[in-house]
Motif scaffolding. Structure first.
Motif, PDB file in Angstrom:
ATOM      1  N   VAL A  23       0.802  -1.221   0.000  1.00  0.00           N
ATOM      2  CA  VAL A  23       0.000   0.000   0.000  1.00  0.00           C
ATOM      3  C   VAL A  23       0.837   1.273   0.000  1.00  0.00           C
ATOM      4  N   ALA A  24       2.107   1.192   0.376  1.00  0.00           N
ATOM      5  CA  ALA A  24       3.005   2.348   0.365  1.00  0.00           C
ATOM      6  C   ALA A  24       4.382   1.853  -0.046  1.00  0.00           C
ATOM      7  N   LEU A  25       4.884   2.336  -1.178  1.00  0.00           N
ATOM      8  CA  LEU A  25       6.165   1.845  -1.675  1.00  0.00           C
ATOM      9  C   LEU A  25       7.303   2.833  -1.409  1.00  0.00           C
ATOM     10  N   SER A  26       7.161   3.595  -0.348  1.00  0.00           N
ATOM     11  CA  SER A  26       8.226   4.494   0.093  1.00  0.00           C
ATOM     12  C   SER A  26       9.448   3.697   0.527  1.00  0.00           C
ATOM     13  N   THR A  27      10.636   4.244   0.273  1.00  0.00           N
ATOM     14  CA  THR A  27      11.866   3.591   0.744  1.00  0.00           C
ATOM     15  C   THR A  27      11.917   3.548   2.261  1.00  0.00           C
ATOM     16  N   MET A  28      11.123   4.374   2.922  1.00  0.00           N
ATOM     17  CA  MET A  28      11.140   4.430   4.384  1.00  0.00           C
ATOM     18  C   MET A  28      10.323   3.319   5.027  1.00  0.00           C
ATOM     19  N   VAL A  29       9.389   2.729   4.290  1.00  0.00           N
ATOM     20  CA  VAL A  29       8.524   1.715   4.897  1.00  0.00           C
ATOM     21  C   VAL A  29       8.474   0.403   4.123  1.00  0.00           C
ATOM     22  N   ALA A  30       8.784   0.410   2.841  1.00  0.00           N
ATOM     23  CA  ALA A  30       8.640  -0.794   2.024  1.00  0.00           C
ATOM     24  C   ALA A  30       9.931  -1.597   1.986  1.00  0.00           C
ATOM     25  N   ALA A  31       9.787  -2.921   2.000  1.00  0.00           N
ATOM     26  CA  ALA A  31      10.935  -3.805   1.833  1.00  0.00           C
ATOM     27  C   ALA A  31      11.379  -3.756   0.377  1.00  0.00           C
ATOM     28  N   PRO A  32      12.671  -4.041   0.127  1.00  0.00           N
ATOM     29  CA  PRO A  32      13.141  -4.025  -1.261  1.00  0.00           C
ATOM     30  C   PRO A  32      12.305  -4.898  -2.201  1.00  0.00           C
ATOM     31  N   TRP A  33      11.853  -6.072  -1.722  1.00  0.00           N
ATOM     32  CA  TRP A  33      11.091  -6.947  -2.614  1.00  0.00           C
ATOM     33  C   TRP A  33       9.766  -6.319  -3.041  1.00  0.00           C
ATOM     34  N   GLU A  34       9.180  -5.471  -2.173  1.00  0.00           N
ATOM     35  CA  GLU A  34       7.936  -4.808  -2.549  1.00  0.00           C
ATOM     36  C   GLU A  34       8.147  -3.869  -3.726  1.00  0.00           C
ATOM     37  N   ARG A  35       9.222  -3.084  -3.650  1.00  0.00           N
ATOM     38  CA  ARG A  35       9.505  -2.095  -4.686  1.00  0.00           C
ATOM     39  C   ARG A  35      10.028  -2.753  -5.961  1.00  0.00           C
ATOM     40  N   GLU A  36      10.907  -3.724  -5.813  1.00  0.00           N
ATOM     41  CA  GLU A  36      11.547  -4.335  -6.981  1.00  0.00           C
ATOM     42  C   GLU A  36      10.609  -5.264  -7.734  1.00  0.00           C
ATOM     43  N   ASN A  37       9.701  -5.924  -7.014  1.00  0.00           N
ATOM     44  CA  ASN A  37       8.816  -6.903  -7.647  1.00  0.00           C
ATOM     45  C   ASN A  37       7.433  -6.344  -7.972  1.00  0.00           C
ATOM     46  N   GLY A  38       7.236  -5.041  -7.660  1.00  0.00           N
ATOM     47  CA  GLY A  38       5.941  -4.442  -7.963  1.00  0.00           C
ATOM     48  C   GLY A  38       4.805  -5.050  -7.172  1.00  0.00           C
ATOM     49  N   ALA A  39       4.999  -5.173  -5.850  1.00  0.00           N
ATOM     50  CA  ALA A  39       3.962  -5.769  -4.998  1.00  0.00           C
ATOM     51  C   ALA A  39       2.638  -5.036  -5.178  1.00  0.00           C
ATOM     52  N   GLY A  40       1.553  -5.797  -5.164  1.00  0.00           N
ATOM     53  CA  GLY A  40       0.250  -5.199  -5.408  1.00  0.00           C
ATOM     54  C   GLY A  40      -0.857  -5.850  -4.611  1.00  0.00           C
ATOM     55  N   VAL A  41      -2.014  -5.996  -5.229  1.00  0.00           N
ATOM     56  CA  VAL A  41      -3.219  -6.435  -4.518  1.00  0.00           C
ATOM     57  C   VAL A  41      -3.072  -7.861  -3.993  1.00  0.00           C
ATOM     58  N   ALA A  42      -2.487  -8.753  -4.782  1.00  0.00           N
ATOM     59  CA  ALA A  42      -2.367 -10.142  -4.346  1.00  0.00           C
ATOM     60  C   ALA A  42      -1.536 -10.250  -3.074  1.00  0.00           C
ATOM     61  N   GLU A  43      -0.437  -9.516  -3.021  1.00  0.00           N
ATOM     62  CA  GLU A  43       0.422  -9.542  -1.827  1.00  0.00           C
ATOM     63  C   GLU A  43      -0.273  -8.887  -0.634  1.00  0.00           C
ATOM     64  N   LEU A  44      -1.030  -7.837  -0.897  1.00  0.00           N
ATOM     65  CA  LEU A  44      -1.794  -7.176   0.159  1.00  0.00           C
ATOM     66  C   LEU A  44      -2.771  -8.155   0.803  1.00  0.00           C
ATOM     67  N   ILE A  45      -3.526  -8.870  -0.010  1.00  0.00           N
ATOM     68  CA  ILE A  45      -4.493  -9.839   0.511  1.00  0.00           C
ATOM     69  C   ILE A  45      -3.784 -10.949   1.279  1.00  0.00           C
ATOM     70  N   GLN A  46      -2.698 -11.442   0.717  1.00  0.00           N
ATOM     71  CA  GLN A  46      -1.978 -12.547   1.349  1.00  0.00           C
ATOM     72  C   GLN A  46      -1.497 -12.168   2.740  1.00  0.00           C
ATOM     73  N   ALA A  47      -0.924 -10.968   2.883  1.00  0.00           N
ATOM     74  CA  ALA A  47      -0.427 -10.525   4.190  1.00  0.00           C
ATOM     75  C   ALA A  47      -1.564 -10.275   5.167  1.00  0.00           C
ATOM     76  N   ALA A  48      -2.635  -9.636   4.699  1.00  0.00           N
ATOM     77  CA  ALA A  48      -3.772  -9.350   5.580  1.00  0.00           C
ATOM     78  C   ALA A  48      -4.405 -10.633   6.093  1.00  0.00           C
ATOM     79  N   GLN A  49      -4.550 -11.617   5.229  1.00  0.00           N
ATOM     80  CA  GLN A  49      -5.159 -12.875   5.657  1.00  0.00           C
ATOM     81  C   GLN A  49      -4.234 -13.670   6.573  1.00  0.00           C
ATOM     82  N   ALA A  50      -2.927 -13.570   6.365  1.00  0.00           N
ATOM     83  CA  ALA A  50      -1.987 -14.218   7.280  1.00  0.00           C
ATOM     84  C   ALA A  50      -2.106 -13.596   8.670  1.00  0.00           C
TER      85      ALA A  50
END
Length: 316
Positions: A23-50
């Motif tokens: 939900v926020a791809l700032s260098t201050m809060v996002a992990a490198p994999w989020e920014r480099e892999n273009g994390a989006g809705v699928a990853e958001l759902i996966q983390a929320a459900q976990a």
């Protein structure tokens, strides 16, 4: 100023939540994999459900409307709208609270905020925690024609206005009064936690907040900040106990087997629980935990391990 207080954290428990990826791809809060892999809705759902499965007390999203060009490289311009995102997640989760960390109160009229989060509370079956703050990016205020210097006063008005709208169906006097439904499921209203680490933010918590969400207060400064909050609380609302939170150091449950960021707390669950319980001893009641990870699967594994192996040992 209001003397009411809503407490949702069970007495004696040290609960924990997480700010979600994607939900926020700032260098201050996002992990490198989020920014480099273009994390989006699928990853958001996966983390929320976990987090929902792992008994996390809340999942959180943050709030920016538009990032000024000079800040875009560091902050990114990817910041999901918090109301839309939490409304979507209400249908993807079943138990965890849905929190903003934090919703910028001065950006919207208090009636708009009250309406949006009352609707979200209805859609989620009473799971809203409204975290509110002043905002900090001056150019963002300029772009929306809002006076940056007035943001503290405007946040006070926003908190008071939302409470008033949630207290009674009609707000105002006589024929000028306006009514709002749906009413929040949580009665008398959902909790409002205040974000920020400055002295004005702490005073705002003492005067108006049901809880506090520090924004980067280091561990060694927490006792001093809690003491200041409580001293001012004793002057304005003696006897109330706002929920005290903290954003923790980064953690990794177990041996990462790879080079994690400096300052990361690693090791067996007992070690992490002992470290987090130090916050509980200070008077903290809710932790916003952060994990080191290299992928969404590793993040979800950390979420589930923390919930199963560390969470049961947390106390205050």
């Amino acid at each position: 100023m209001s003397d009411d207080l809503i407490s949702v954290v069970p007495a004696g428990k040290l609960v924990y939540g997480i700010q979600l990826p994607s939900v926020a791809l700032s260098t201050m809060v996002a992990a490198p994999w989020e920014r480099e892999n273009g994390a989006g809705v699928a990853e958001l759902i996966q983390a929320a459900q976990a987090a929902d499965r792992a008994d996390f007390f809340y999942v959180a999203v943050c709030d920016h409307v538009a990032i000024p060009r000079p800040l875009a490289t560091a902050m990114s311009t990817t910041w999901y709208d918090p109301i839309s995102t939490l409304g979507f997640l209400a249908g993807q989760t079943t138990r965890t609270h849905l929190m903003t960390n934090v919703f910028v109160g001065p950006f919207r009229h208090p009636l708009q905020t009250a309406k949006a989060f009352a609707t979200l509370d209805t859609l989620s079956g009473g799971r809203v925690i409204l975290g509110m703050g002043t905002g900090h990016v001056e150019g963002e205020f300029d772009a929306m024609g809002i006076a940056f210097a007035e943001r503290g006063r405007m946040l006070d008005a926003a908190v008071d206005g939302v409470k008033a709208a949630w207290r009674d169906e009609f707000t105002g006097d006589g024929d000028a009064a306006v009514g709002m439904r749906p009413r929040p499921v949580q009665r008398p209203r959902p909790p409002i936690w205040i974000g920020g680490s400055s002295r004005p933010a702490l005073r705002r918590v003492a005067e108006r907040g049901d809880g506090w969400i520090p924004q980067g207060t280091p561990r060694k400064k927490m006792p001093e900040s809690i003491a200041y909050l409580r001293a001012h609380r004793d002057e304005v609302r003696p006897g109330v106990e706002p929920e005290v939170g903290v954003i923790t150091e980064a953690m990794y449950v177990g041996d990462p087997g790879w080079e994690v960021a400096r300052g990361t707390i690693t090791g067996p669950p007992e070690k992490l629980a002992e470290s987090m319980n130090e916050y509980g001893a200070m008077g903290v009641s809710h932790l916003q935990v952060r994990f080191q990870s290299r992928s969404i699967d590793e993040l979800c594994d950390q979420i589930e391990r923390f919930g199963a192996e560390v969470g049961p040992h947390l106390t205050r």
